[in-house]
Design an enzyme around this catalytic site. Structure first.
Site, PDB file in Angstrom:
ATOM      1  N   ARG A 178      10.346  45.969  40.145  1.00  0.00           N
ATOM      2  CA  ARG A 178      11.487  46.899  40.168  1.00  0.00           C
ATOM      3  C   ARG A 178      12.653  46.349  40.969  1.00  0.00           C
ATOM      4  O   ARG A 178      13.815  46.495  40.572  1.00  0.00           O
ATOM      5  CB  ARG A 178      11.039  48.260  40.731  1.00  0.00           C
ATOM      6  CG  ARG A 178      12.136  49.317  40.855  1.00  0.00           C
ATOM      7  CD  ARG A 178      13.043  49.422  39.647  1.00  0.00           C
ATOM      8  NE  ARG A 178      12.324  49.547  38.392  1.00  0.00           N
ATOM      9  CZ  ARG A 178      12.885  49.393  37.204  1.00  0.00           C
ATOM     10  NH1 ARG A 178      14.175  49.058  37.109  1.00  0.00           N
ATOM     11  NH2 ARG A 178      12.178  49.523  36.104  1.00  0.00           N
ATOM     12  N   LYS A 227      35.655  45.434  47.668  1.00  0.00           N
ATOM     13  CA  LYS A 227      35.037  46.727  47.339  1.00  0.00           C
ATOM     14  C   LYS A 227      33.646  46.472  46.763  1.00  0.00           C
ATOM     15  O   LYS A 227      33.373  46.699  45.587  1.00  0.00           O
ATOM     16  CB  LYS A 227      35.919  47.493  46.370  1.00  0.00           C
ATOM     17  CG  LYS A 227      37.263  47.899  46.982  1.00  0.00           C
ATOM     18  CD  LYS A 227      38.145  48.625  45.989  1.00  0.00           C
ATOM     19  CE  LYS A 227      39.477  49.003  46.616  1.00  0.00           C
ATOM     20  NZ  LYS A 227      40.399  49.663  45.668  1.00  0.00           N
ATOM     21  N   GLU A 266      50.701  42.643  50.950  1.00  0.00           N
ATOM     22  CA  GLU A 266      50.660  43.701  49.943  1.00  0.00           C
ATOM     23  C   GLU A 266      52.002  44.441  49.937  1.00  0.00           C
ATOM     24  O   GLU A 266      52.467  44.893  50.988  1.00  0.00           O
ATOM     25  CB  GLU A 266      49.522  44.650  50.294  1.00  0.00           C
ATOM     26  CG  GLU A 266      49.350  45.848  49.403  1.00  0.00           C
ATOM     27  CD  GLU A 266      48.257  46.759  49.935  1.00  0.00           C
ATOM     28  OE1 GLU A 266      48.615  47.828  50.505  1.00  0.00           O
ATOM     29  OE2 GLU A 266      47.062  46.410  49.821  1.00  0.00           O
ATOM     30  N   LYS A 308      48.274  44.444  54.947  1.00  0.00           N
ATOM     31  CA  LYS A 308      48.254  45.639  54.111  1.00  0.00           C
ATOM     32  C   LYS A 308      49.205  46.698  54.638  1.00  0.00           C
ATOM     33  O   LYS A 308      49.874  46.503  55.661  1.00  0.00           O
ATOM     34  CB  LYS A 308      46.823  46.168  54.022  1.00  0.00           C
ATOM     35  CG  LYS A 308      45.859  45.168  53.367  1.00  0.00           C
ATOM     36  CD  LYS A 308      44.440  45.671  53.347  1.00  0.00           C
ATOM     37  CE  LYS A 308      44.248  46.815  52.364  1.00  0.00           C
ATOM     38  NZ  LYS A 308      44.433  46.388  50.962  1.00  0.00           N
ATOM     39  N   ASP A 328      50.905  45.863  44.521  1.00  0.00           N
ATOM     40  CA  ASP A 328      49.808  46.832  44.540  1.00  0.00           C
ATOM     41  C   ASP A 328      50.217  48.155  43.910  1.00  0.00           C
ATOM     42  O   ASP A 328      51.251  48.744  44.254  1.00  0.00           O
ATOM     43  CB  ASP A 328      49.374  47.071  45.993  1.00  0.00           C
ATOM     44  CG  ASP A 328      48.076  47.848  46.090  1.00  0.00           C
ATOM     45  OD1 ASP A 328      47.161  47.557  45.311  1.00  0.00           O
ATOM     46  OD2 ASP A 328      47.991  48.744  46.950  1.00  0.00           O
TER      47      ASP A 328
END
Length: 268
Positions: A88, A125, A186, A157, A207
């Site tokens: 599994r 992510k 960004e 960012k 973005d």
């Protein structure tokens, strides 16, 4: 790099403290068989599980291969108890990684209808504990892994810009980073891409912008600065963004939303 600790954690999670289900006598042969079409990945992790259990395994295909329903991916030989204990975990790893690889391959194919040069990349992510497997799956599907960790590149960012301003943030990280470390910024407006480049950005990420705005932003960039499009881009959008002139299209959904490819594990 996969370690025995990784495999131990996976098996401990599935087997628990007392496994009666898989107390099966004798030796057996198990085969992982595709139940649908897809690009195979995660084989190194699956084989590491069986290797840890002292089972012998043999690949029928390599990672990155597209298989069809009914194709055998690998065989495992060993005590039935151990083969069944690894089943599994191995199937889950290959199914998930193959889903990432297949989605990546589909995105690359969509990009190639417009451009031979634009790269399809993943993001950070990823599933905690499985980043290495998911990043290798992106590569198996023909994509670019992007930065593997925060140490791979500085990405300025929106929160950094909010705290220090764009020029201040770029200057701050340029002073702190190694000469070998690239800085990506960004931006959320086409004109801000040129501003970021003039402040010292090596790469500009447009973005959450429509493809038309990304194209305008790319046109404003000076030569030598790479352009990336990111933010909510689906497979159905890839061709539009590939036509904007960007160098990279990054897609978080390659890892956080890839459906698992269906495999069956059969013994006997």
């Amino acid at each position: 790099m996969l370690t025995d600790g990784d495999v131990e954690r996976w098996l401990r999670e599935d087997v628990g403290h007392r496994d009666v289900t898989n107390h099966v006598p004798g030796e057996t042969v198990g085969r992982l068989v595709a139940r649908e079409s897809g690009v195979v990945a995660g084989l190194d992790a699956a084989l590491a599980v069986f290797d840890y259990l002292d089972c012998d395994s043999q690949l029928a295909v390599e990672s990155g291969t597209r298989v069809e329903a009914g194709d055998t991916v690998f065989e495992v030989h060993g005590p039935a108890t151990d083969v069944l204990r690894g089943e599994r975990v191995a199937v889950n790893l290959v199914g998930h990684a193959s889903g990432v690889a297949t989605k990546t391959a589909n995105a690359v194919a969509a990009a190639r209808t417009v451009s031979d040069d634009v790269a399809i990349a993943g993001t950070r992510k990823t599933t905690p504990g499985l980043r290495g497997i998911e990043k290798r799956a992106i590569a198996a599907g023909g994509g670019d892994t992007h930065r593997l960790t925060l140490s791979g590149m500085v990405m300025v960012k929106d929160n950094h810009i909010e705290e220090m301003g764009m020029d201040g943030a770029i200057a701050h990280f340029r002073e702190s980073a190694s000469f070998a470390t690239k800085i990506e910024v960004e931006v959320e407006r086409p004109a801000d891409g040129r501003r970021a480049a003039e402040a010292g950005a090596d790469i500009v990420m447009f973005d959450n912008l429509p493809a038309a705005d990304v194209e305008r932003g790319v046109e404003l960039l000076p030569d030598g600065v790479l352009a990336e499009a990111s933010g909510g881009i689906g497979i159905e959008d890839v061709a539009d963004y590939a036509g904007t002139g960007v160098d990279v299209i990054s897609i978080g959904a390659l890892t956080h939303s890839a459906p698992s490819v269906d495999f069956s594990f059969r013994t006997g």
